[in-house]
Scaffold this active site. Structure first.
Site: not given
Ligand code: 13P
Length: 286
Positions: A84-85, A136, A182-183, A237-238
């Site tokens: 991811d990212h 994105e 995010h976050g 999900v994180n």
């Molecule tokens: P967040 O919900 O913390 O942003 O994490 C999930 C996510 O989108 C990771 O790319």
């Protein structure tokens, strides 16, 4: 010559989710406990799942990538490995030497045209290696532990026109910015998800790219369900599945044996992932 993308696991998994009207959980994974919990939850629920690593893993230790790849290879249900990212070409080239099924070519910190140009070029390269890509268009606000901080840049909502341009680059998955953040943003009352915008993006992406959801930290079940209904095929999900684990580890480190800390910690993550599988509707799909 055979198409290297023909048997890509990530594309197959998300296309099936789109057709079946459910979402697949993508779990941001930082350690063994998270990876083990994804496998246990997926097997218990007979659900597809994805293990998500951040570029941090490339720098921390390739062993984490090998562990995640082994988890995918040995699981009794389909599990995909996604990076991811990935924000630089250098990291992406490095990542392409590992068994990732898909890589997010996140060039959203560049201006629109540059984002598009880099996405198209890198997608061609990754497809030649059989690796699916995600991009994105626009820019999702906020930041993550394990991703280079671009918090000084302004968030940009994805437009239908951009979505069309991006799916025409050949990307497999599109991560729209429709008000998601995010976050840690303190609760859904602090954001405004624009479902009308999402509808337009979905029809612009139709039949070419599957939609994937970012920024779910504080999502109540009904919002997650609305996102899946709105077309999201993978929901990242994180903290949403890690918060109980994080609290337990903070409270119990040094107080209980390490094996107990890891075992109970893994269970806490597994319970949250299983819950999300029910919410997203992927339970019983394999
Ligand atoms: P967040 O919900 O913390 O942003 O994490 C999930 C996510 O989108 C990771 O790319």
């Amino acid at each position: 010559m055979a198409n290297p993308m023909e048997n890509n696991k990530a594309v197959k998994m998300l296309r099936a989710a789109e057709e079946g009207g459910y979402g697949v959980v993508g779990v941001v994974s930082y350690n063994l406990e998270t990876i083990a919990a994804v496998v246990k939850a997926a097997e218990a629920k007979r659900s597809p799942a994805q293990i998500l690593l951040f570029p941090w893993a490339l720098h921390y230790s390739p062993l984490l990538i090998h562990l995640a790849a082994a988890a995918c290879a040995t699981a009794k249900v389909p599990i995909v490995l996604h990076l991811d990212h990935a924000q630089s070409e250098e990291e992406i080239m490095q990542a392409a030497t590992y068994p990732f099924d898909s890589i997010m070519v996140d060039m959203s910190h560049y201006e629109k045209e540059e984002n598009l140009e880099k996405t198209e070029r890198i997608t061609k390269y990754l497809h030649s290696k059989g690796i699916a890509t995600e991009a994105e268009p626009g820019r999702i606000n906020g930041g993550e532990d394990g991703v280079k901080d671009t918090g000084d840049l302004e968030g940009l909502l994805t437009t239908e026109e951009e979505a069309k341009k991006f799916v025409n680059t050949g990307i497999d998955f599109l991560a729209p910015a429709f008000g998601n953040v995010h976050g840690n943003y303190g609760g859904v009352e602090n954001i405004k998800l624009d479902f009308e915008r999402l509808k337009g993006i979905r029809s612009a992406a139709a039949a070419k790219s599957c939609l994937v959801l970012h920024g779910t930290n504080t999502f109540p079940d009904e919002i997650m369900k609305a996102c899946v209904k709105g077309g999201m095929t993978r929901c990242n999900v994180n903290d949403l599945v890690l918060y109980k684990y994080n609290k337990y580890v903070a409270e119990n480190t040094g107080k209980v044996p390490l094996t107990e800390l890891m075992g109970r910690g893994t269970e806490l993550i597994q319970e949250q992932i299983e819950h999300q599988m029910d919410v997203m509707g992927s339970t019983g799909k394999v």
